[in-house]
Design a protein around this motif. Structure first.
Motif, PDB file in Angstrom:
ATOM      1  N   ALA A 228       0.828  -1.211   0.000  1.00 48.06           N
ATOM      2  CA  ALA A 228       0.000   0.000   0.000  1.00 48.06           C
ATOM      3  C   ALA A 228       0.859   1.257   0.000  1.00 48.06           C
ATOM      4  O   ALA A 228       0.522   2.266  -0.648  1.00 48.06           O
ATOM      5  CB  ALA A 228      -0.928  -0.012   1.215  1.00 48.06           C
TER       6      ALA A 228
ATOM      7  N   ASP B  40       1.320   5.526  -2.137  1.00 48.30           N
ATOM      8  CA  ASP B  40       1.508   6.823  -1.496  1.00 48.30           C
ATOM      9  C   ASP B  40       2.811   7.464  -1.955  1.00 48.30           C
ATOM     10  O   ASP B  40       2.860   8.669  -2.245  1.00 48.30           O
ATOM     11  CB  ASP B  40       1.502   6.666   0.025  1.00 48.30           C
ATOM     12  CG  ASP B  40       0.155   6.193   0.552  1.00 48.30           C
ATOM     13  OD1 ASP B  40      -0.877   6.550  -0.059  1.00 48.30           O
ATOM     14  OD2 ASP B  40       0.136   5.453   1.556  1.00 48.30           O
TER      15      ASP B  40
ATOM     16  N   ALA C 278      -2.471   7.305  -4.932  1.00 45.69           N
ATOM     17  CA  ALA C 278      -3.380   6.642  -3.999  1.00 45.69           C
ATOM     18  C   ALA C 278      -4.694   6.259  -4.661  1.00 45.69           C
ATOM     19  O   ALA C 278      -5.307   5.245  -4.308  1.00 45.69           O
ATOM     20  CB  ALA C 278      -3.641   7.536  -2.789  1.00 45.69           C
TER      21      ALA C 278
ATOM     22  N   ARG D 236      -4.622   2.749  -6.177  1.00 48.86           N
ATOM     23  CA  ARG D 236      -4.354   1.611  -5.297  1.00 48.86           C
ATOM     24  C   ARG D 236      -5.497   0.611  -5.402  1.00 48.86           C
ATOM     25  O   ARG D 236      -6.666   0.990  -5.409  1.00 48.86           O
ATOM     26  CB  ARG D 236      -4.215   2.080  -3.852  1.00 48.86           C
ATOM     27  CG  ARG D 236      -3.907   0.948  -2.862  1.00 48.86           C
ATOM     28  CD  ARG D 236      -3.993   1.430  -1.421  1.00 48.86           C
ATOM     29  NE  ARG D 236      -3.053   2.512  -1.178  1.00 48.86           N
ATOM     30  CZ  ARG D 236      -3.355   3.644  -0.571  1.00 48.86           C
ATOM     31  NH1 ARG D 236      -4.598   3.872  -0.166  1.00 48.86           N
ATOM     32  NH2 ARG D 236      -2.425   4.555  -0.374  1.00 48.86           N
TER      33      ARG D 236
ATOM     34  N   ARG E  27      -8.456  -1.746  -4.394  1.00 48.07           N
ATOM     35  CA  ARG E  27      -9.458  -1.343  -3.405  1.00 48.07           C
ATOM     36  C   ARG E  27      -9.232  -1.918  -2.012  1.00 48.07           C
ATOM     37  O   ARG E  27      -9.485  -1.257  -1.017  1.00 48.07           O
ATOM     38  CB  ARG E  27     -10.866  -1.755  -3.886  1.00 48.07           C
ATOM     39  CG  ARG E  27     -11.257  -1.218  -5.251  1.00 48.07           C
ATOM     40  CD  ARG E  27     -11.373   0.285  -5.251  1.00 48.07           C
ATOM     41  NE  ARG E  27     -11.809   0.791  -6.537  1.00 48.07           N
ATOM     42  CZ  ARG E  27     -11.187   1.759  -7.219  1.00 48.07           C
ATOM     43  NH1 ARG E  27     -10.106   2.332  -6.720  1.00 48.07           N
ATOM     44  NH2 ARG E  27     -11.644   2.174  -8.386  1.00 48.07           N
ATOM     45  N   GLN E  28      -8.776  -3.162  -1.906  1.00 52.29           N
ATOM     46  CA  GLN E  28      -8.621  -3.802  -0.595  1.00 52.29           C
ATOM     47  C   GLN E  28      -7.187  -3.763  -0.068  1.00 52.29           C
ATOM     48  O   GLN E  28      -6.906  -4.333   0.991  1.00 52.29           O
ATOM     49  CB  GLN E  28      -9.084  -5.261  -0.665  1.00 52.29           C
ATOM     50  CG  GLN E  28     -10.549  -5.440  -0.982  1.00 52.29           C
ATOM     51  CD  GLN E  28     -10.970  -6.895  -0.904  1.00 52.29           C
ATOM     52  OE1 GLN E  28     -10.409  -7.694  -0.167  1.00 52.29           O
ATOM     53  NE2 GLN E  28     -11.969  -7.259  -1.681  1.00 52.29           N
TER      54      GLN E  28
ATOM     55  N   THR F  20      -4.279  -2.699   1.930  1.00 47.93           N
ATOM     56  CA  THR F  20      -3.938  -1.925   3.130  1.00 47.93           C
ATOM     57  C   THR F  20      -2.711  -2.568   3.777  1.00 47.93           C
ATOM     58  O   THR F  20      -2.213  -3.599   3.302  1.00 47.93           O
ATOM     59  CB  THR F  20      -5.086  -1.940   4.150  1.00 47.93           C
ATOM     60  OG1 THR F  20      -5.296  -3.294   4.605  1.00 47.93           O
ATOM     61  CG2 THR F  20      -6.384  -1.410   3.557  1.00 47.93           C
ATOM     62  N   ALA F  21      -2.223  -1.981   4.854  1.00 46.41           N
ATOM     63  CA  ALA F  21      -1.241  -2.682   5.675  1.00 46.41           C
ATOM     64  C   ALA F  21      -1.929  -3.881   6.326  1.00 46.41           C
ATOM     65  O   ALA F  21      -3.107  -3.812   6.698  1.00 46.41           O
ATOM     66  CB  ALA F  21      -0.683  -1.755   6.747  1.00 46.41           C
TER      67      ALA F  21
ATOM     68  N   HIS G  13       5.351  -5.870   6.673  1.00 44.64           N
ATOM     69  CA  HIS G  13       4.994  -4.816   5.716  1.00 44.64           C
ATOM     70  C   HIS G  13       6.138  -4.532   4.733  1.00 44.64           C
ATOM     71  O   HIS G  13       7.180  -5.170   4.759  1.00 44.64           O
ATOM     72  CB  HIS G  13       4.561  -3.536   6.421  1.00 44.64           C
ATOM     73  CG  HIS G  13       3.528  -3.732   7.487  1.00 44.64           C
ATOM     74  ND1 HIS G  13       2.386  -4.472   7.268  1.00 44.64           N
ATOM     75  CD2 HIS G  13       3.458  -3.288   8.771  1.00 44.64           C
ATOM     76  CE1 HIS G  13       1.649  -4.468   8.370  1.00 44.64           C
ATOM     77  NE2 HIS G  13       2.288  -3.760   9.298  1.00 44.64           N
TER      78      HIS G  13
ATOM     79  N   TYR H 282      -4.546 -10.399  -4.985  1.00 43.53           N
ATOM     80  CA  TYR H 282      -4.083  -9.997  -3.654  1.00 43.53           C
ATOM     81  C   TYR H 282      -3.231 -11.118  -3.063  1.00 43.53           C
ATOM     82  O   TYR H 282      -3.653 -12.271  -3.021  1.00 43.53           O
ATOM     83  CB  TYR H 282      -5.260  -9.705  -2.740  1.00 43.53           C
ATOM     84  CG  TYR H 282      -5.993  -8.430  -3.080  1.00 43.53           C
ATOM     85  CD1 TYR H 282      -5.523  -7.194  -2.635  1.00 43.53           C
ATOM     86  CD2 TYR H 282      -7.146  -8.453  -3.864  1.00 43.53           C
ATOM     87  CE1 TYR H 282      -6.183  -6.018  -2.946  1.00 43.53           C
ATOM     88  CE2 TYR H 282      -7.814  -7.272  -4.181  1.00 43.53           C
ATOM     89  CZ  TYR H 282      -7.333  -6.066  -3.723  1.00 43.53           C
ATOM     90  OH  TYR H 282      -7.981  -4.903  -4.036  1.00 43.53           O
TER      91      TYR H 282
ATOM     92  N   TYR I 125       0.441  -7.593   3.473  1.00 43.73           N
ATOM     93  CA  TYR I 125      -0.482  -7.638   2.349  1.00 43.73           C
ATOM     94  C   TYR I 125       0.189  -6.953   1.155  1.00 43.73           C
ATOM     95  O   TYR I 125       0.776  -5.859   1.289  1.00 43.73           O
ATOM     96  CB  TYR I 125      -1.765  -6.864   2.666  1.00 43.73           C
ATOM     97  CG  TYR I 125      -2.779  -7.577   3.529  1.00 43.73           C
ATOM     98  CD1 TYR I 125      -2.589  -8.872   3.990  1.00 43.73           C
ATOM     99  CD2 TYR I 125      -3.962  -6.928   3.893  1.00 43.73           C
ATOM    100  CE1 TYR I 125      -3.540  -9.498   4.777  1.00 43.73           C
ATOM    101  CE2 TYR I 125      -4.920  -7.548   4.676  1.00 43.73           C
ATOM    102  CZ  TYR I 125      -4.706  -8.831   5.120  1.00 43.73           C
ATOM    103  OH  TYR I 125      -5.661  -9.455   5.904  1.00 43.73           O
TER     104      TYR I 125
END
Length: 358
Positions: free
Chosen positions: A99, A103, A108, A111, A113-114, A116-117, A132, A218, A341
């Motif tokens: 993710a 940034d 952003a 990115r 949709r799902q 995240t960290a 991470h 993912y 992730y």
């Protein structure tokens, strides 16, 4: 069944030559590529995640040393080119985008949709030094030294924040044609994966994601310490009841491993305990919609599992399974300490232009 692990920063990748390259390696992913230079239009290969994983892998996560769309885009194009040039028979190169990369690139809005960290789930004790990353590079080869050299070629001067070396013991193929291997608990893994024919439809995203991401997936990475000494003191039949399968993958009531689990014939858990790992993981529904890949690792005296899972929906896949596993008996033998992730881009070499272009 032994082997290793260990880890901050560098410069971008100077002097990278731009060139068209042939699409994907038979065992590659995202930027997984053969080493062939392009002699015509890029041509996608069969879905790379269907291939048998190489015997050894190195997975490394990086914090990008550059910012801005152009700088991050140049770095990713260079990585993709290096992966294409370094690939070959028995090798694979897979990229995962964290993710934070979006940034850093100022993208952003593009990115997935799902993405995240990775959150901390019950029972996790996540080490920031192994968790991470903006970018994940996963390389596979026939030996650990070959995989390490491949990683150095692809990643260039980038220095990983964390890195794990993995190996697959007892690699084989199930009667249904699925790649299998033995984990450090002596159980055969891989029987619960989807059939090759349905892998793309089951794990690759489509509508609802940014246009550049269509065909990606993912990726969840988990670095899991295993209490192998404590586990090995338990009788095998007790281990099998904790897992919910026999060591060879067959069901506890003797049903063949190719059959659906016999849980509906055992509602009280007399044969397969209600808190067995595979029973909780499946819940009341079908097999979780994800493809799993596992590598064992050894770092000093630490035995562990490098668990990776690919899916089109994190909540229906890995995160949903984690919620159902709360309270399982296996929890006293496992300790997740790292991972993250990531989003694996579509196979081929066109995705950086689609992501970083206008």
């Amino acid at each position: 069944m032994r082997q290793g692990e260990p880890r901050p920063q560098g410069d971008g990748m100077p002097g990278i030559r731009r060139r068209r390259v042939l699409a994907v390696a038979a065992a590659g992913l995202v930027a997984g590529c053969t080493g062939q230079a392009s002699t015509g239009s890029p041509r996608p290969a069969a879905d790379p995640l269907v291939a048998t994983p190489p015997a050894h892998a190195v997975v490394a996560a990086y914090r990008l040393p550059v910012e801005g769309r152009e700088a991050v885009g140049d770095l990713l194009r260079g990585l993709t080119d290096r992966a294409a040039a370094a690939g070959g028979a028995g090798r694979e190169v897979l990229l995962g985008l964290g993710a934070g990369l979006f940034d850093r690139a100022g993208l952003a809005e593009r990115r997935p949709r799902q993405l995240t960290a990775m959150p901390s789930f019950p029972g996790d004790v996540l080490d920031p030094g192994r968790t991470h990353g903006d970018l994940l590079v996963h390389v596979g080869a026939g030996t650990t030294p070959d995989a390490a050299r491949l990683l150095a070629t692809v990643a260039g001067p980038l220095a990983p924040n964390w890195r794990v070396e993995g190996f697959r013991d007892g690699a084989g193929t199930s009667p249904a044609g699925r790649p299998t291997a033995l984990n450090p608990f002596h159980f055969t893994e891989g029987h619960g994966n989807p059939e090759a024919a349905v892998v793309p439809a089951e794990i690759r995203v489509g509508a609802g994601e940014p246009a550049w991401a269509a065909g990606g997936t993912y990726q969840v990475v988990r670095v899991i310490r295993l209490a192998t000494r404590m586990w090995d003191h338990d009788p095998v039949d007790e281990q099998e009841r904790i897992i919910g399968r026999r060591r060879d993958g067959t069901w506890l009531d003797g049903s063949p491993l190719a059959q659906d689990p016999p849980f509906d014939r055992d509602p009280g858990g007399a044969v397969t305990p209600l808190d067995a790992h595979v029973r909780l993981a499946r819940g009341a529904g079908e097999r979780p919609p994800m493809l799993r890949r596992g590598y064992s690792y050894r770092a000093g005296e630490e035995d562990g599992l490098l668990f990776m899972a690919y899916q089109k929906d994190l909540d229906r896949g890995f995160a949903g399974v984690q919620r159902r596993l709360a309270g399982e008996r296996l929890a006293r033998y496992v300790l997740p300490v790292g991972g993250g992730y990531f989003f694996t881009p579509p196979p081929g070499t066109a995705w950086p232009t689609a992501l970083f272009g206008p």
